[in-house]
Every structure is written in C-alpha cells, then in structure tokens.
Design a protein around this motif. Structure first.
Motif, PDB file in Angstrom:
ATOM      1  N   MET A 229      64.742 -66.963  18.235  1.00  0.00           N
ATOM      2  CA  MET A 229      64.536 -66.167  17.327  1.00  0.00           C
ATOM      3  C   MET A 229      65.351 -64.842  17.193  1.00  0.00           C
ATOM      4  SD  MET A 229      63.097 -66.578  14.500  1.00  0.00           S
ATOM      5  CE  MET A 229      61.346 -66.891  13.689  1.00  0.00           C
ATOM      6  N   LYS A 230      65.526 -64.005  18.237  1.00  0.00           N
ATOM      7  CA  LYS A 230      66.483 -62.929  18.199  1.00  0.00           C
ATOM      8  C   LYS A 230      67.730 -63.166  17.517  1.00  0.00           C
ATOM      9  CE  LYS A 230      63.819 -60.194  21.468  1.00  0.00           C
ATOM     10  NZ  LYS A 230      63.849 -59.523  22.714  1.00  0.00           N
ATOM     11  N   ASP A 231      68.503 -64.272  18.113  1.00  0.00           N
ATOM     12  CA  ASP A 231      69.526 -64.567  17.854  1.00  0.00           C
ATOM     13  C   ASP A 231      69.906 -64.856  16.290  1.00  0.00           C
ATOM     14  OD1 ASP A 231      70.469 -64.563  20.484  1.00  0.00           O
ATOM     15  OD2 ASP A 231      70.193 -66.809  20.689  1.00  0.00           O
ATOM     16  N   ILE A 232      68.870 -65.268  15.550  1.00  0.00           N
ATOM     17  CA  ILE A 232      68.631 -65.467  14.255  1.00  0.00           C
ATOM     18  C   ILE A 232      68.769 -64.311  13.404  1.00  0.00           C
ATOM     19  CG2 ILE A 232      67.664 -66.333  12.311  1.00  0.00           C
ATOM     20  CD1 ILE A 232      66.943 -68.899  14.216  1.00  0.00           C
ATOM     21  N   MET A 233      67.898 -63.376  13.936  1.00  0.00           N
ATOM     22  CA  MET A 233      67.809 -62.008  13.365  1.00  0.00           C
ATOM     23  C   MET A 233      69.133 -61.391  13.420  1.00  0.00           C
ATOM     24  SD  MET A 233      65.164 -62.149  11.842  1.00  0.00           S
ATOM     25  CE  MET A 233      64.574 -60.486  11.405  1.00  0.00           C
ATOM     26  N   GLY A 234      69.690 -61.384  14.686  1.00  0.00           N
ATOM     27  CA  GLY A 234      70.629 -60.517  14.996  1.00  0.00           C
ATOM     28  C   GLY A 234      72.174 -61.266  14.051  1.00  0.00           C
ATOM     29  N   MET A 235      71.926 -62.679  13.934  1.00  0.00           N
ATOM     30  CA  MET A 235      73.022 -63.290  13.071  1.00  0.00           C
ATOM     31  C   MET A 235      72.751 -62.933  11.353  1.00  0.00           C
ATOM     32  SD  MET A 235      74.201 -67.089  12.750  1.00  0.00           S
ATOM     33  CE  MET A 235      72.859 -67.676  12.090  1.00  0.00           C
ATOM     34  N   MET A 236      71.498 -62.621  11.117  1.00  0.00           N
ATOM     35  CA  MET A 236      71.259 -62.259   9.706  1.00  0.00           C
ATOM     36  C   MET A 236      71.828 -60.775   9.438  1.00  0.00           C
ATOM     37  SD  MET A 236      70.179 -64.809   8.440  1.00  0.00           S
ATOM     38  CE  MET A 236      69.802 -64.407   6.675  1.00  0.00           C
ATOM     39  N   LYS A 237      71.295 -59.759  10.476  1.00  0.00           N
ATOM     40  CA  LYS A 237      71.945 -58.394  10.365  1.00  0.00           C
ATOM     41  C   LYS A 237      73.400 -58.420  10.398  1.00  0.00           C
ATOM     42  CE  LYS A 237      71.656 -54.045  12.811  1.00  0.00           C
ATOM     43  NZ  LYS A 237      71.300 -53.442  14.248  1.00  0.00           N
ATOM     44  N   GLY A 238      73.994 -59.189  11.235  1.00  0.00           N
ATOM     45  CA  GLY A 238      75.505 -59.243  11.166  1.00  0.00           C
ATOM     46  C   GLY A 238      76.085 -59.774   9.750  1.00  0.00           C
ATOM     47  N   ILE A 239      75.554 -60.670   9.512  1.00  0.00           N
ATOM     48  CA  ILE A 239      76.048 -61.061   8.006  1.00  0.00           C
ATOM     49  C   ILE A 239      75.582 -59.964   7.065  1.00  0.00           C
ATOM     50  CG2 ILE A 239      75.383 -62.902   6.076  1.00  0.00           C
ATOM     51  CD1 ILE A 239      74.994 -64.917   8.220  1.00  0.00           C
ATOM     52  N   GLY A 240      74.564 -59.536   6.882  1.00  0.00           N
ATOM     53  CA  GLY A 240      74.224 -58.309   5.991  1.00  0.00           C
ATOM     54  C   GLY A 240      75.407 -57.102   6.142  1.00  0.00           C
ATOM     55  N   GLU A 241      75.654 -56.638   7.460  1.00  0.00           N
ATOM     56  CA  GLU A 241      76.623 -55.771   7.624  1.00  0.00           C
ATOM     57  C   GLU A 241      78.034 -56.137   7.258  1.00  0.00           C
ATOM     58  OE1 GLU A 241      76.349 -55.011  11.591  1.00  0.00           O
ATOM     59  OE2 GLU A 241      74.553 -53.914  11.673  1.00  0.00           O
ATOM     60  N   MET A 242      78.416 -57.497   7.467  1.00  0.00           N
ATOM     61  CA  MET A 242      79.850 -57.917   7.044  1.00  0.00           C
ATOM     62  C   MET A 242      79.615 -58.070   5.247  1.00  0.00           C
ATOM     63  SD  MET A 242      81.599 -61.475   7.715  1.00  0.00           S
ATOM     64  CE  MET A 242      82.895 -62.224   6.346  1.00  0.00           C
ATOM     65  N   LYS A 243      78.598 -58.517   4.717  1.00  0.00           N
ATOM     66  CA  LYS A 243      78.430 -58.532   3.225  1.00  0.00           C
ATOM     67  C   LYS A 243      78.838 -57.228   2.703  1.00  0.00           C
ATOM     68  CE  LYS A 243      75.608 -59.632  -0.551  1.00  0.00           C
ATOM     69  NZ  LYS A 243      74.458 -59.484  -1.187  1.00  0.00           N
ATOM     70  N   ALA A 244      78.296 -56.121   3.292  1.00  0.00           N
ATOM     71  CA  ALA A 244      78.192 -54.764   2.712  1.00  0.00           C
ATOM     72  C   ALA A 244      79.942 -54.441   2.991  1.00  0.00           C
ATOM     73  CB  ALA A 244      77.506 -53.689   3.586  1.00  0.00           C
ATOM     74  N   LYS A 245      80.310 -54.576   4.283  1.00  0.00           N
ATOM     75  CA  LYS A 245      82.034 -54.328   4.481  1.00  0.00           C
ATOM     76  C   LYS A 245      82.743 -55.107   3.536  1.00  0.00           C
ATOM     77  CE  LYS A 245      81.394 -53.203   9.431  1.00  0.00           C
ATOM     78  NZ  LYS A 245      82.030 -53.582  10.820  1.00  0.00           N
ATOM     79  N   MET A 246      82.496 -56.087   3.212  1.00  0.00           N
ATOM     80  CA  MET A 246      83.210 -56.972   2.362  1.00  0.00           C
ATOM     81  C   MET A 246      83.337 -56.401   0.780  1.00  0.00           C
ATOM     82  SD  MET A 246      85.384 -59.924   1.988  1.00  0.00           S
ATOM     83  CE  MET A 246      85.091 -60.603   3.463  1.00  0.00           C
ATOM     84  N   GLU A 247      81.965 -56.029   0.165  1.00  0.00           N
ATOM     85  CA  GLU A 247      81.916 -55.303  -0.946  1.00  0.00           C
ATOM     86  C   GLU A 247      82.508 -53.993  -0.799  1.00  0.00           C
ATOM     87  OE1 GLU A 247      77.667 -55.408  -1.324  1.00  0.00           O
ATOM     88  OE2 GLU A 247      77.361 -57.358  -2.071  1.00  0.00           O
ATOM     89  N   ALA A 248      82.519 -53.520   0.124  1.00  0.00           N
ATOM     90  CA  ALA A 248      83.309 -52.133  -0.005  1.00  0.00           C
ATOM     91  C   ALA A 248      84.978 -52.333  -0.205  1.00  0.00           C
ATOM     92  CB  ALA A 248      82.890 -51.246   1.279  1.00  0.00           C
ATOM     93  N   ALA A 249      85.190 -53.168   0.791  1.00  0.00           N
ATOM     94  CA  ALA A 249      86.734 -53.691   0.733  1.00  0.00           C
ATOM     95  C   ALA A 249      87.086 -54.098  -0.488  1.00  0.00           C
ATOM     96  CB  ALA A 249      86.982 -54.614   2.005  1.00  0.00           C
ATOM     97  N   GLN A 250      86.467 -54.802  -1.325  1.00  0.00           N
ATOM     98  CA  GLN A 250      86.663 -55.534  -2.674  1.00  0.00           C
ATOM     99  C   GLN A 250      86.808 -54.242  -3.474  1.00  0.00           C
ATOM    100  OE1 GLN A 250      83.817 -58.398  -3.106  1.00  0.00           O
ATOM    101  NE2 GLN A 250      85.241 -60.075  -2.617  1.00  0.00           N
ATOM    102  N   ALA A 251      85.854 -53.272  -3.322  1.00  0.00           N
ATOM    103  CA  ALA A 251      86.175 -52.131  -4.284  1.00  0.00           C
ATOM    104  C   ALA A 251      87.295 -50.995  -3.937  1.00  0.00           C
ATOM    105  CB  ALA A 251      84.641 -51.377  -4.113  1.00  0.00           C
ATOM    106  N   GLU A 252      87.650 -51.182  -2.776  1.00  0.00           N
ATOM    107  CA  GLU A 252      88.645 -50.578  -2.630  1.00  0.00           C
ATOM    108  C   GLU A 252      90.090 -51.192  -3.188  1.00  0.00           C
ATOM    109  OE1 GLU A 252      89.177 -49.819   1.818  1.00  0.00           O
ATOM    110  OE2 GLU A 252      87.158 -48.840   2.011  1.00  0.00           O
ATOM    111  N   ILE A 253      90.024 -52.432  -2.870  1.00  0.00           N
ATOM    112  CA  ILE A 253      91.018 -53.140  -3.339  1.00  0.00           C
ATOM    113  C   ILE A 253      91.349 -53.225  -4.804  1.00  0.00           C
ATOM    114  CG2 ILE A 253      91.866 -55.867  -3.813  1.00  0.00           C
ATOM    115  CD1 ILE A 253      90.828 -56.080  -0.744  1.00  0.00           C
TER     116      ILE A 253
END
Length: 107
Positions: A1-25
């Motif tokens: 269960m911890k692996d899934i939670m860690g993966m979900m957190k990682g996906i959320g962080e990547m989504k935020a980074k992707m949105e920031a990068a798209q705004a910069e672009i």
C-alpha cells in the motif's frame, strides 16, 4: 500500500511540474535569424508567430524572392530553437522516469 501512495504522490508532483513547464513554454519566445540578421522571426513556445523584422534594404522589388527565402530560413531557425528548448525543459520535468525514447511531451 505504501508503494501505491508513494507512486500517487510522485504522479501529483510530476503533474505540478508538467503544468509549470507548460506555462513557461507558453511564455517562451525564441528568435531565429537569417541573412546575417537581416531577417528575424520571433516564435512563441507553441510555434505561434510573435514578430517579424526585416532590414529595410531588402524591401526592393528585385529582392522579393531573396526575402521570401530569408523569412522561411529564419522561421526554420526559430522553430528548431523552440523545439530544442521545449525538449530540454520536458527532460528536466521527466528526469528519472522510465519514458520510452521518442515519446514527445507534453501530449
């Protein structure tokens, strides 16, 4: 269960980074030049034309074909620079992720 939670957190962080990068672009502006700087094309990060500067010495009728070629060359230069910058920024966002080669982001 911890692996899934860690993966979900990682996906959320990547989504935020992707949105920031798209705004910069979206705010990115690159310039392409041709003819030793006689023609300059400015493109936005998504490829939209932002500006065109032409040296006044090219505005004679006998220079029309040369001018057309210089505009195309300056556009190609700007487009290449924009694509390189977008790829660099996306690589920063996706660093460490197992993304297959050739996949272009953002989708």
């Amino acid at each position: 269960m911890k692996d899934i939670m860690g993966m979900m957190k990682g996906i959320g962080e990547m989504k935020a980074k992707m949105e920031a990068a798209q705004a910069e672009i979206a705010n990115l502006v690159v310039e392409g030049r041709s003819g030793g700087g006689m023609v300059t094309v400015s493109l936005g990060g998504k490829g939209d034309l932002k500006g065109l500067k032409i040296d006044p010495s090219l505005s004679r009728e006998e220079n029309v074909e040369v001018l057309e070629d210089l505009i195309v060359a300056a556009h190609a230069d700007a487009k290449g620079k924009a694509e390189e910058e977008v790829a660099r920024r996306m690589q920063e966002v996706t660093a460490g992720l197992p993304i297959p080669p050739g996949i272009k982001l953002p989708f």
